[in-house]
Design an enzyme around this catalytic site. Structure first.
Site, short mmCIF file in Angstrom:
data_model
loop_
_atom_site.label_atom_id
_atom_site.label_comp_id
_atom_site.label_asym_id
_atom_site.label_seq_id
_atom_site.Cartn_x
_atom_site.Cartn_y
_atom_site.Cartn_z
N THR A 169 1.05 -1.07 -0.09
CA THR A 169 0.20 0.08 -0.05
C THR A 169 0.76 1.11 -0.05
OG1 THR A 169 -1.70 1.36 1.22
CG2 THR A 169 -0.32 0.13 2.49
N HIS B 201 3.12 -10.65 14.90
CA HIS B 201 4.08 -10.95 15.68
C HIS B 201 3.84 -12.59 16.20
CE1 HIS B 201 7.68 -10.43 17.50
NE2 HIS B 201 7.50 -9.37 18.34
#
Length: 590
Positions: free
Chosen positions: A503, A560
């Site tokens: 993006t 994560h």
């Protein structure tokens, strides 16, 4: 006999759709393939064409109501026929006499083509493929090969336009074009033979001219599409007015007269109706643009096929109106200098103080973004990259690149190529984790999602198998997908299946942001604005010096739970080194 209009399947994972607007009301007549209603799903907004000609006798699903795939939306009956299928006795008697000319004339028009096939000897027919579930016909916009020319297997042979997509049709075999059946600007049904390919060196069919000659010169009303740069990026590219350059496929209303013996190929201007309305059908997007820019559609002459009014016609007319209003102000009026400066102040939006219904696509985006934040442990790492070498190569090659590939060269393809190469080295960045099954799945290809800002909201079309493309191929795919996404011509399957998303929030001046990862992906890369600023660099002769460099921030958001900070750092370092080395000369032909 009544025909049921059902909700089509608009994508693999789409199970339902919401009716946003009926373009026809009960009691109105409708032609085959004429847009009947607008439907919105979680993935795409589209028009549903009529499967038959007749009268819309019953609407089953009203506006803003949701229906499952395959359920009935409406019922279309023949002229003079009720929804139950019973026709008036007089109409039943007259129908065969009225329809006889049309039923006899159509086969007669096909007889010469059949005779030509027999005369041309053996050859492989090139047929119009099905270009969508509800697409029944297509218009030949351009032949890329002519009679007598050789063609290879899968080499683009012609370009075809439908109400949903513009595409190239490849040759099914290698050989010589013996015959062209459907000339440019002519329409053919799905399955119809468009051309005949014979063995290499074969002679064209006798008595069959190359494309049909025009009886009189055709007015040059077909505008050449201007390719727009998806400046550098996806999420917030160029303004829609600059990017929307492809012709708008507007469906013209057809009269109930029997077909003429000679097909009409020349595009005739769309004539205004007596009440000031446009005689031909105009898509909702074109009407919306006309309303926003205060353009009278009845005063326009369309430049599309059949005189259809395209989006670009409205934008051109709006530009003329603005130029006409600005002309008087351009006269020297010293006393009016202060009011002129005041007029430059941005006007407040007309939506201030109003309430509107939440669009379905915005509701879907909101649900997915919140779900993604709840499902993942999202973390963002940012690096600074010196793209001075890339900027110099881009300035050096942009003119030749435009001529060779037909699209402008932005920074985005460089970012995309570097990211794809890094994904191939560190596939954990596009892997998916299933905690219930205790598995990690690594995809076998790089399917790159490109975030595109549209009037309806943020959509993410996908470049499937992006790892197989070079710099030019990526640039062309980005430009094509961004343009078709903004003009609502993108297919549902083209906005699904991404394994990693890119993006570009920098095209509106943002230095960087922290992108939210679209589930089930595990990472997303955001590119900031490329800006000039003083940087300490190490010169071989002068040592550490301050120089003006082209700099950009790259922000990588990742899950994560699956990806460690070291994995993210290795990925970003690979992208950074590829961009700062600037070794793209071979890709650019330098």
């Amino acid at each position: 006999m009544p025909v049921s209009v059902t909700m089509p399947r608009l994508g693999e994972s789409v199970t339902e759709g919401t009716v946003t607007r009926w373009l026809k009301q009960e009691g109105e007549t409708v032609e085959v393939d004429e847009p009947l209603l607008e439907v919105s799903t979680d993935k795409v907004d589209t028009e549903i064409p009529s499967p038959a000609a007749g009268v819309l006798t019953r609407i089953v699903v009203g506006e803003d109501e949701t229906a499952e795939v395959g359920s009935e939306l409406a019922v279309i009956s023949g002229e003079g026929e009720s929804a139950g299928g019973q026709a008036a006795p007089q109409q039943q008697e007259e129908a065969p006499a009225e329809q006889a000319p049309a039923e006899v004339e159509q086969p007669a028009a096909e007889q010469p083509a059949q005779a030509a096939t027999a005369a041309s000897g053996e050859g492989t027919p090139v047929q119009l493929p099905a270009l969508g579930e509800s697409v029944t016909e297509g218009t030949v916009t351009r032949w890329l090969k002519q009679v007598g020319e050789t063609v290879e297997v899968d080499e683009p042979l012609l370009e075809v336009s439908t109400d949903k997509v513009d595409t190239e049709i490849p040759s099914p075999v290698a050989g010589t074009v013996l015959e062209i059946r459907v000339a440019e600007d002519e329409t053919a049904e799905v399955g119809a033979t468009l051309a005949v390919i014979g063995a290499a060196g074969g002679a064209p069919a006798a008595g069959k001219p190359e494309p049909k000659a025009e009886a009189e010169p055709k007015a040059d009303t077909k505008a050449e599409p201007q390719v727009s740069e998806p400046t550098p990026g996806m999420s917030y590219n160029e303004p829609a007015a600059e990017a929307e350059t492809s012709p708008e496929p507007v469906k013209a209303e057809q009269s109930a007269q029997p077909p003429a013996p000679v097909p009409q190929r020349a595009a005739a201007p769309t004539a205004p109706a007596a009440n000031g309305e446009v005689a031909g059908y105009v898509t909702p997007l074109v009407r919306k643009l006309a309303g926003e820019h205060d353009v009278d559609l009845a005063s326009l002459n369309g430049t599309g096929v059949g005189g259809r009014i395209r989006k670009q016609d409205v934008l051109d007319a709006a530009e003329k109106v603005r130029a006409a209003k600005a002309a008087p102000a351009a006269a020297p009026q010293p006393a009016a200098a202060a009011p002129a400066r005041a007029a430059e102040k941005p006007q407040p939006s007309t939506k201030r103080g109003t309430t509107e219904k939440l669009p379905r696509i915005r509701a879907a985006i909101a649900k997915r973004m919140l779900q993604s934040l709840h499902e993942m442990a999202q973390l963002t790492t940012v690096v600074e990259v010196d793209v001075t070498k890339v900027a110099k190569l881009r300035a050096q090659a942009k003119d030749s690149f435009l001529q060779r590939h037909g699209v402008k060269l932005s920074f985005l393809p460089f970012f995309a190529l570097a990211a794809i190469e890094a994904l191939q080295r560190y596939p954990i960045l596009q892997a998916t984790m299933d905690l219930d099954a205790q598995t990690i799945t690594y995809p076998d290809a790089e399917n790159l999602g490109i975030a595109v800002d549209t009037e309806r909201g943020l959509l993410v079309p996908v470049i499937h198998n992006a790892g197989d493309l070079n710099l030019g191929g990526i640039a062309k795919r980005v430009a094509d997908l961004a343009d078709r996404t903004r003009t609502n011509k993108i297919g549902p399957d083209e906005i699904a299946g991404a394994t990693f998303t890119l993006t570009n929030t920098g095209s509106r001046g943002a230095l960087f942001d922290t992108p939210i990862i679209p589930s089930p992906q595990s990472a997303m890369l955001g590119t900031g604005a490329v800006v000039k600023r003083p940087v300490v660099v190490n010169d071989p002769e002068l040592g550490e010096v301050v120089a003006v460099r082209q700099m950009v921030y790259l922000a990588l958001s990742y899950d994560h739970r699956l990806i460690d900070g070291a994995d993210a750092a290795r990925f970003l370092t690979a992208v950074k080194e590829r961009l700062e080395a600037g070794a793209f000369e071979a890709e650019l032909g330098l």
